[in-house]
Write a protein that holds these residues in place. Structure first.
Motif: not given
Length: 245
Positions: A25-35
């Motif tokens: 969910h974090i990686k591919n849906v919300l597309r959150l990044k480092k920082g």
């Protein structure tokens, strides 16, 4: 700020690892990044403000920037014993009650419940309900993950509720709003509270007697007749207002 939960074994002095379904969910849906900043809760009233450091296929590692040891929970644990309602009303009830701060929701098969669930259907429903509960807990920034228990009989529900400090049962035939005010005002901080809400058809007389014998206070919520999906929300709102720090 997005909100997630982490298991205790994945919480360390300086960082927290998020694992499981939230990784995708974090990686591919919300597309959150480092920082990116996120909020992580431990499930025991500790909230951690974090910054994402590493994202892999198996885990998301976030560095802890600050800790809130007070959390966002009420001073009392409130248990909702909800008579099984028709259609998808239970989903609405779960979502809103968790937003308001309920600790646990117990679906109860009552005599006047129209819905009848066999074991297979009940397990499927409970799994769906807990998914809704998790989503509501994240959205409302709860510090714990409230759960929806397995469906129980009214007798089982009363046995569970008898362990609590305060039992409230709103009943459409009850009178005396001043008594309701006095009962709610007398609930001390930290007291565990059980709320019984009947299904569309209300409570059976035998159920009222069983609850009363277990120490339930029969109260009124006013002169208007409230739907099953409204009554619990109204009472929980009042309790939240009184208990909020």
């Amino acid at each position: 700020m997005y909100h997630f939960f982490a298991e205790h074994e994945n919480i360390f002095d300086d960082y927290i690892d998020i694992k499981g379904g939230d990784v995708n969910h974090i990686k591919n849906v919300l597309r959150l990044k480092k920082g990116d900043e996120i909020l992580i809760s431990s499930g025991d009233n500790y909230d951690y403000n974090c910054i994402i450091d590493t994202i892999t296929d198996d885990y998301v590692r976030s560095l802890i920037t600050s800790v809130n040891e007070k959390g966002n929970e009420l001073s009392s644990k409130v248990y909702l014993f909800q008579g099984l309602p028709k259609a998808d009303k239970m989903e609405l009830i779960i979502q809103k009650m968790i937003e308001l701060g309920v600790y646990e929701i117990v679906p109860v098969a009552m005599k006047r419940s129209v819905v009848k669930l066999d074991d297979k259907k009940a397990k499927s429903k409970v799994a769906r309900w807990n998914t809704i509960a998790e989503s509501a807990a994240k959205q409302s920034k709860r510090s714990i993950m409230p759960k929806v228990s397995d469906v129980v009989s009214f007798k089982q529900a009363v046995a569970m509720a008898s362990e609590l400090d305060v039992l409230l049962l709103p009943y459409e035939c009850a009178e005396g709003i001043e008594h309701t005010r006095q009962v709610i005002a007398s609930i001390g901080k930290g007291k565990s509270i059980g709320i019984f809400i009947g299904p569309e058809g209300g409570f059976d007389k035998d159920e009222l007697e069983l609850a009363t014998n277990a120490g339930a206070d029969i109260i009124t919520l006013g002169r208007r007749i409230l739907r099953t999906e409204t009554a619990g929300l109204m009472l929980m709102s009042v309790l939240m207002y009184n208990m909020e720090e």
